[in-house]
Motif scaffolding. Structure first.
Motif, PDB file in Angstrom:
ATOM      1  N   VAL A  27      10.625  -2.766   7.604  1.00 57.57           N
ATOM      2  CA  VAL A  27      10.296  -2.082   6.277  1.00 57.57           C
ATOM      3  C   VAL A  27       8.943  -2.850   6.031  1.00 57.57           C
ATOM      4  CG1 VAL A  27      10.784  -1.734   3.884  1.00 57.57           C
ATOM      5  CG2 VAL A  27      12.654  -1.706   5.658  1.00 57.57           C
ATOM      6  N   LEU A  28       7.897  -2.094   5.810  1.00 59.25           N
ATOM      7  CA  LEU A  28       6.535  -2.274   5.225  1.00 59.25           C
ATOM      8  C   LEU A  28       6.333  -2.260   3.742  1.00 59.25           C
ATOM      9  CD1 LEU A  28       4.665  -1.027   8.464  1.00 59.25           C
ATOM     10  CD2 LEU A  28       5.186  -3.237   8.063  1.00 59.25           C
ATOM     11  N   ILE A  29       6.084  -3.027   2.996  1.00 60.75           N
ATOM     12  CA  ILE A  29       6.105  -2.789   1.649  1.00 60.75           C
ATOM     13  C   ILE A  29       4.547  -2.963   1.234  1.00 60.75           C
ATOM     14  CG2 ILE A  29       6.773  -3.530  -0.712  1.00 60.75           C
ATOM     15  CD1 ILE A  29       9.520  -4.672   0.619  1.00 60.75           C
ATOM     16  N   ALA A  30       3.880  -1.925   0.861  1.00 61.01           N
ATOM     17  CA  ALA A  30       2.600  -1.876   0.685  1.00 61.01           C
ATOM     18  C   ALA A  30       2.187  -1.891  -1.010  1.00 61.01           C
ATOM     19  CB  ALA A  30       1.901  -0.709   1.258  1.00 61.01           C
ATOM     20  N   GLY A  31       1.112  -2.403  -1.240  1.00 61.65           N
ATOM     21  CA  GLY A  31       1.070  -2.378  -2.843  1.00 61.65           C
ATOM     22  C   GLY A  31      -0.304  -3.227  -3.053  1.00 61.65           C
ATOM     23  N   GLU A  32      -1.173  -2.864  -4.121  1.00 59.00           N
ATOM     24  CA  GLU A  32      -2.140  -3.757  -4.483  1.00 59.00           C
ATOM     25  C   GLU A  32      -1.696  -5.024  -4.902  1.00 59.00           C
ATOM     26  OE1 GLU A  32      -4.655  -1.729  -7.242  1.00 59.00           O
ATOM     27  OE2 GLU A  32      -3.102  -2.158  -8.761  1.00 59.00           O
ATOM     28  N   ALA A  33      -2.832  -6.031  -4.920  1.00 62.53           N
ATOM     29  CA  ALA A  33      -2.447  -7.413  -5.443  1.00 62.53           C
ATOM     30  C   ALA A  33      -1.889  -7.429  -6.807  1.00 62.53           C
ATOM     31  CB  ALA A  33      -3.689  -8.399  -5.617  1.00 62.53           C
ATOM     32  N   GLY A  34      -0.840  -7.905  -7.281  1.00 64.51           N
ATOM     33  CA  GLY A  34      -0.302  -7.658  -8.365  1.00 64.51           C
ATOM     34  C   GLY A  34       0.854  -6.364  -8.761  1.00 64.51           C
ATOM     35  N   ALA A  35       0.750  -5.751  -7.750  1.00 62.21           N
ATOM     36  CA  ALA A  35       1.700  -4.379  -7.992  1.00 62.21           C
ATOM     37  C   ALA A  35       2.936  -4.726  -8.228  1.00 62.21           C
ATOM     38  CB  ALA A  35       1.643  -3.625  -6.662  1.00 62.21           C
ATOM     39  N   VAL A 142      13.631  -6.351   8.831  1.00 65.12           N
ATOM     40  CA  VAL A 142      12.411  -7.137   8.734  1.00 65.12           C
ATOM     41  C   VAL A 142      11.698  -6.407   7.700  1.00 65.12           C
ATOM     42  CG1 VAL A 142      10.535  -8.153   9.890  1.00 65.12           C
ATOM     43  CG2 VAL A 142      12.824  -7.757  11.237  1.00 65.12           C
ATOM     44  N   THR A 143      11.378  -7.314   6.499  1.00 65.69           N
ATOM     45  CA  THR A 143      10.634  -6.709   5.536  1.00 65.69           C
ATOM     46  C   THR A 143       9.393  -7.503   5.497  1.00 65.69           C
ATOM     47  OG1 THR A 143      12.534  -6.818   4.427  1.00 65.69           O
ATOM     48  CG2 THR A 143      10.916  -6.341   2.995  1.00 65.69           C
ATOM     49  N   CYS A 144       8.154  -6.766   5.689  1.00 65.75           N
ATOM     50  CA  CYS A 144       6.861  -7.350   5.526  1.00 65.75           C
ATOM     51  C   CYS A 144       6.324  -6.680   4.327  1.00 65.75           C
ATOM     52  CB  CYS A 144       5.857  -7.168   6.548  1.00 65.75           C
ATOM     53  SG  CYS A 144       6.771  -7.556   8.187  1.00 65.75           S
ATOM     54  N   THR A 145       5.493  -7.635   3.290  1.00 67.68           N
ATOM     55  CA  THR A 145       4.730  -7.238   2.119  1.00 67.68           C
ATOM     56  C   THR A 145       3.408  -7.314   2.457  1.00 67.68           C
ATOM     57  OG1 THR A 145       4.555  -9.180   1.093  1.00 67.68           O
ATOM     58  CG2 THR A 145       6.566  -7.947   0.598  1.00 67.68           C
ATOM     59  N   VAL A 164       3.191   0.031  15.470  1.00 67.38           N
ATOM     60  CA  VAL A 164       4.652   0.076  14.911  1.00 67.38           C
ATOM     61  C   VAL A 164       5.002   1.509  13.866  1.00 67.38           C
ATOM     62  CG1 VAL A 164       5.045  -2.216  15.679  1.00 67.38           C
ATOM     63  CG2 VAL A 164       4.492  -1.558  13.305  1.00 67.38           C
ATOM     64  N   GLY A 165       3.766   1.778  13.178  1.00 66.58           N
ATOM     65  CA  GLY A 165       3.896   2.571  12.051  1.00 66.58           C
ATOM     66  C   GLY A 165       4.658   3.818  12.562  1.00 66.58           C
ATOM     67  N   SER A 166       4.684   4.376  13.542  1.00 65.23           N
ATOM     68  CA  SER A 166       5.132   5.604  13.771  1.00 65.23           C
ATOM     69  C   SER A 166       6.418   5.629  14.496  1.00 65.23           C
ATOM     70  CB  SER A 166       4.317   6.339  14.733  1.00 65.23           C
ATOM     71  OG  SER A 166       3.935   5.858  15.961  1.00 65.23           O
ATOM     72  N   LEU A 167       7.204   4.344  14.673  1.00 67.02           N
ATOM     73  CA  LEU A 167       8.458   4.314  15.042  1.00 67.02           C
ATOM     74  C   LEU A 167       9.337   4.619  14.215  1.00 67.02           C
ATOM     75  CD1 LEU A 167       8.149   0.754  16.865  1.00 67.02           C
ATOM     76  CD2 LEU A 167       7.902   2.922  18.081  1.00 67.02           C
ATOM     77  N   SER A 168      10.634   5.407  14.650  1.00 64.77           N
ATOM     78  CA  SER A 168      11.513   5.969  13.706  1.00 64.77           C
ATOM     79  C   SER A 168      12.187   4.638  12.948  1.00 64.77           C
ATOM     80  CB  SER A 168      12.466   6.535  14.383  1.00 64.77           C
ATOM     81  OG  SER A 168      13.340   5.892  15.245  1.00 64.77           O
ATOM     82  N   THR A 170      10.717   2.205  11.793  1.00 68.00           N
ATOM     83  CA  THR A 170       9.742   1.671  10.701  1.00 68.00           C
ATOM     84  C   THR A 170       9.707   2.498   9.653  1.00 68.00           C
ATOM     85  OG1 THR A 170       8.441   0.589  12.624  1.00 68.00           O
ATOM     86  CG2 THR A 170       7.433   0.901  10.454  1.00 68.00           C
ATOM     87  N   HIS A 171       9.705   1.908   8.253  1.00 68.16           N
ATOM     88  CA  HIS A 171       9.865   2.587   7.263  1.00 68.16           C
ATOM     89  C   HIS A 171       8.706   1.838   6.309  1.00 68.16           C
ATOM     90  CE1 HIS A 171      13.542   4.657   8.170  1.00 68.16           C
ATOM     91  NE2 HIS A 171      13.937   3.377   9.100  1.00 68.16           N
ATOM     92  N   THR A 172       7.961   2.832   5.575  1.00 69.63           N
ATOM     93  CA  THR A 172       7.109   2.382   4.577  1.00 69.63           C
ATOM     94  C   THR A 172       7.474   2.348   3.114  1.00 69.63           C
ATOM     95  OG1 THR A 172       5.279   2.636   5.972  1.00 69.63           O
ATOM     96  CG2 THR A 172       4.714   1.993   3.688  1.00 69.63           C
TER      97      THR A 172
END
Lengths: 861, 104
Positions: A27-35, A142-145, A164-168, A170-172
């Protein structure tokens, strides 16, 4: 408290449940600094049951990153069971295979957290790539921020994302900025302007929460965070970033180069520092709050020098953007420069609807008022005061306008003085009471009444008309508006003419033919658009919205209020925005959307404590809502409002009186509300408001104080008082007022009462539902329908006097339209009467109804 | 902060299993309540599980209702209450005065 993270948390919980069943994921956790990425992960981890094994690791912004720092973090945790891994000593591939093996061979579900992957070293990126491709048959999430705004095209993590982004598996999960509503919820009753805070922070969770914790001032933590980020830059690059902070909004790239004598390389480095964003040929701070933090930390002499230099550059370039010039002029603290640029910039800001900016520029200019000619100073003070009123700074407005009045008086400008007094009425009304407010306008009138017509006289007259309108005095209001219109023609004032028309429309809307009034106001709105005046547009839309709300023309009202709010927000018109929101709450309440009504009311009460009208409207809604739900706290709230009643404000408090009466009636003790309501009834009858007469009259009837509809009462209430519950229920249904519809049906036969109960239960209006259940039980016990109401006892079919009149007209062969003309009713009401008559007589056509009526001697031919 | 008794009816009966699942549900309720600044003190559940009397602290009845809707719990009525216990009056100024003057 974690707001607006339900979706991401749900997504994470789902991944965890799958992992526990042997289907792991990345799981990819995306956001700006301080989000709020870390807060999200923390909340997720805290929600896990004890069986979960949590491995926490992070990457650091070190100039030489620790290799595989997350693995080192895992190994250091004795709970992890990975203490024997030696990241330094093993070949990476073997090491990764070992980790994967552990993930596959545990019974416990595993949550592996790797924070701040944008700072990851090559090894960690390889680990993520390795695990991401093989995580499917593990028990692990596996969680990555990471900060998505710092991972540009060339960033090494991009490649990993691509692989890895397109693998089933992998979740964003995106951690988006907070909405304005969430910011409002967080500011609560702190008195911090949520709209403003949301604008400045872009909804960034860190900036928002830190600003609130610092009470709205620049928070030390934000300043520290921003300055820490700057500290890691090269000195020249940092100086360039700092230079951008003295510019409002943004700065052209070529000007930055001239301002700091920097090379293109340095400017480019500043642009990609992460603090700034490039917007075409211009640079700006990603968050305005960061800009303020950097600017505030500049040494004073350096800041002054930057502003001086900037003014010189702008003047060289022949810059037209007056706001930009004025911003730097104020920064130089040079009076001549300030007066040269701040005054036109203030006027320009008003034209753009940027009220706070205008206030700042005029205030800056007026700090040097000794250098300004008195007539100009008086004008500036007057304009400043008007803007302050509009943004809700009434104390400031009263001060500025009082100075304006004095200055005009000193130079003998009576017209100027009177016009400033008209503006002064607003803040005085709010701060010192309605009577003091009206007295100011009356004094202005006496200054001008024996002089030649002037625009100022026109303004005074429209204000007088407006005051009458507020008190719901139709004729005096109309007369003043007509006189204002005459004056406008003589002195050729577009604005006064517009105001006179808009007031006549409003008066018609709330005290005459509402449909006609609404049309008149729509015309005024279009005119204001044509005159491209946002102030007048917002004002007329607010009048249309609240007036149509009072007349229960909800679609018109809601549309107008939402438009008014949008315009108001864009032009810092806090006063109008709060008033219109309070009205949306009242409408939601009347339409049976009670949860929404409570939210609007609470937001108004929290956000705008000072203005009587807003508060009264919102508190009435909350009080009545509690009474209708049977919740505690409603009666004391309304009683307090009723006691504080300013006679002039009947339109805002009649709801409080009616709520108190409703409570007494629901409670089975109608008599306790009689003294209070009788006083209100008298006032309603001396006003020209059909809806006040109608609703207060209705409760007088419920309390047993009157028997017939009061003169000029609004139609649905009048129908119900006349015992015409079928027509009343139908009309309430058409208007969209379910509670009122249910109350009308409750006056009917058993079928109607059952229908009433369905509506009341749907609303969760338990006291009224309880009452109707009691009525139904009573019916069942006796097994006979309840006798008709007092007023309808006269004839055996239970027809009301009005229904008899309609029946007689039907017998004469008149059409609905003809009956409507004859009885001064609307065609729709006649249709409702006709269907009620058919129903009561048990027939399906008009001719049968007449035949049955003659046969049973109900009418004579 | 005011205290409230909230009556709820569960026509099918309220079933919370004494498992991790049940614990999760109760703790989720605590989280949802927190967003409304509402605190669930405890509840009395009738023997047939069809009715509960829940004691809550909360800022307003509206917040109590919002918390209920977040937790998908029904609300029959909300009543504001104060706490009274057998020793409530012991040591209060009025009773001390009575003891001092020998009144019973």
């Amino acid at each position: 408290m974690l707001l607006e993270r339900e979706e991401p948390l749900r997504a994470l919980a789902l991944r965890y449940a799958e992992a526990a069943a042997g289907n792991g994921s990345l799981v990819l956790i995306a956001g700006e600094a301080g989000a709020g990425k870390t807060s999200l992960v923390r909340a997720f981890v805290e929600s896990l049951d004890r069986s979960a094994l949590v491995l926490s690791g992070a990457c650091d912004p070190l100039s030489t990153p620790r290799p595989l720092s997350p693995l080192q973090d895992f190994a250091a945790d004795p709970e992890s069971g990975l203490g024997d891994l030696r990241p330094g000593d093993t070949e990476p591939y073997e090491l990764f295979a070992e980790v994967l093996d552990r993930l596959r061979n545990t019974i416990r579900p595993i949550v592996m957290v790797i924070e701040d992957v944008h700072w990851a070293d090559e090894g960690t990126l390889d680990l993520i790539r390795f695990l991401g491709r093989r995580v499917a048959d593990t028990n692990a999430v596996v969680t990555c921020t990471y900060r998505h705004d710092e991972v540009d095209r060339t960033h090494p993590f991009r490649t990993v994302l691509g692989q890895v982004g397109s693998l089933s598996t992998t979740h964003t999960v995106e951690v988006s900025p907070l909405s304005q509503r969430a910011v409002e919820q967080l500011t609560g009753d702190t008195g911090i302007d949520a709209y403003d805070l949301h604008e400045r922070t872009g909804g960034n969770a860190f900036f928002v929460t830190e600003s609130i914790a610092a009470g709205g001032r620049m928070p030390r933590t934000v300043q520290d965070a921003v300055l820490a980020r700057l500290a890691s830059l090269d000195p020249e690059v940092r100086a360039a970033v700092e230079a951008v902070s003295v510019a409002p909004r943004d700065l052209a790239i070529d000007r930055l180069a001239r301002l700091t004598d920097s090379e293109a390389r340095t400017v480019d480095a500043a642009a990609s520092s992460g603090v700034l964003v490039a917007d075409g040929p211009r640079l700006r701070f990603r968050h305005d709050i960061a800009r303020s933090a950097v600017e505030a930390a500049l040494p004073p002499a350096r800041r002054l020098a930057l502003h001086r230099r900037m003014i010189a550059i702008l003047e060289d370039d022949g810059e037209h953007d007056i706001a930009r010039l004025a911003h730097h002029a104020v920064g130089t603290a040079n009076p001549a420069l300030i007066l040269r640029y701040a005054i036109p910039a203030g006027r320009d800001a008003i034209a753009r609807g940027a009220r706070r900016e205008a206030i700042a520029f005029f205030s800056a200019a007026l700090r040097h008022s000794d250098l300004i000619e008195p007539p100009l100073a008086a004008d500036l003070l007057s304009t400043l005061g008007e803007q302050q009123s509009l943004v809700g700074d009434f104390v400031g407005a009263r001060e500025s306008l009082t100075s304006a009045v004095e200055t005009y008086q000193r130079i003998g400008d009576l017209e100027g003085q009177a016009a400033a007094m008209v503006l002064l009425q607003g803040p005085v009304w709010v701060l010192d009471g309605t009577e003091a407010g009206r007295a100011v306008t009356a004094r202005a009138h006496s200054l001008l009444q024996d002089r030649d017509p002037s625009e100022a006289l026109g303004k005074v007259l429209t204000r007088i008309s407006h005051n009458h309108m507020i008190a719901r005095q139709r004729e005096p209001g109309r007369q003043a508006a007509i006189r204002a219109a005459d004056v406008a023609t003589v002195v050729n004032s577009e604005e006064v003419a517009w105001r006179a028309d808009a007031l006549r429309g409003t008066i018609e809307l709330v005290m005459g033919d509402s449909a006609v009034g609404a049309e008149m106001l729509e015309t005024s709105v279009k005119e204001a658009e044509r005159m491209s005046s946002r102030k007048l547009q917002a004002w007329s839309l607010g009048m249309l919205g609240s007036g149509a709300g009072e007349a229960r023309m909800y679609p018109t009202a809601i549309h107008a209020l939402n438009r008014a709010i949008a315009i108001g927000q864009a032009s810092d018109d806090d006063y109008e925005v709060a008033y219109n929101r309070a009205w949306l709450g009242r409408i939601a309440f009347e339409q049976g959307r009670w949860d929404e009504a409570a939210e609007f009311a609470e937001a108004t009460i929290r956000g705008f404590g000072v203005v009587a009208e807003h508060l009264l409207t919102a508190q009435c809604v909350l009080g009545r809502l509690r009474i209708r739900r049977g919740d505690p706290g409603g009666l004391p709230l309304l009683q307090r409002l009723a006691d504080s009643g300013d006679d002039y404000l009947l339109q805002y408090v009649w709801n409080a009186y009616c709520g108190v009466a409703e409570h007494a009636w629901l409670d089975g003790k109608p008599e306790v509300a009689v003294p209070l309501l009788s006083g209100a009834f008298e006032r309603a009858m001396s006003s020209d408001s059909p809806w006040a007469r109608g609703e207060i009259g209705f409760w007088m009837w419920r309390l047993g104080e009157i028997e017939r509809p009061p003169k000029g009462a609004a139609e649905p209430f009048a129908l119900q008082i006349a015992g015409e519950w079928i027509e009343a229920a139908q009309l309430w249904h058409e208007l969209g007022c379910p509670y009122e519809e249910a109350m009308a049906l409750a006056d009917g036969d058993e079928t109607a009462m059952r229908r009433s109960l369905v509506l009341l239960d749907r609303l969760a209006a338990s006291p009224a539902a309880h009452r109707v259940r009691g009525q139904l039980r009573e019916l069942g016990a006796r097994g006979i329908p309840r006798g008709p109401m007092k007023a309808t006892r006269a004839n055996p079919e239970g027809l009301t006097p009005r229904q008899l009149e309609v029946l007689e007209s039907m017998a004469l062969g008149l059409s609905n339209g003809e009956i409507a003309d004859k009885l001064f009713l609307s065609k729709r009401t006649v249709e409702n009467h006709v269907s009620a008559v058919l129903m009561k007589l048990g027939v399906d056509t008009r001719s049968k109804a007449v035949a049955v009526a003659v046969q049973r001697s109900i009418i004579e031919m | 902060m005011p205290r409230y008794v909230i009556e709820r009816t569960f026509p099918e009966g309220l079933e919370i299993p004494t498992t991790t699942e049940g614990m999760k549900r109760c703790l989720a309720a605590v989280d949802d309540n927190a967003t409304e600044k509402v605190t669930w003190i405890h509840s009395y559940v009738t023997v047939d599980h069809r009715k509960t009397f829940c004691i809550y602290d909360g800022p307003t009845p509206e917040a109590i209702r919002r918390a209920a809707s977040l937790n998908e719990l029904p609300v029959d009525s909300i009543t504001e209450v104060n706490v009274l216990d057998p020793y409530f009056y012991v040591g209060s100024p009025a009773t001390l005065l009575d003891e001092h003057t020998g009144r019973r």
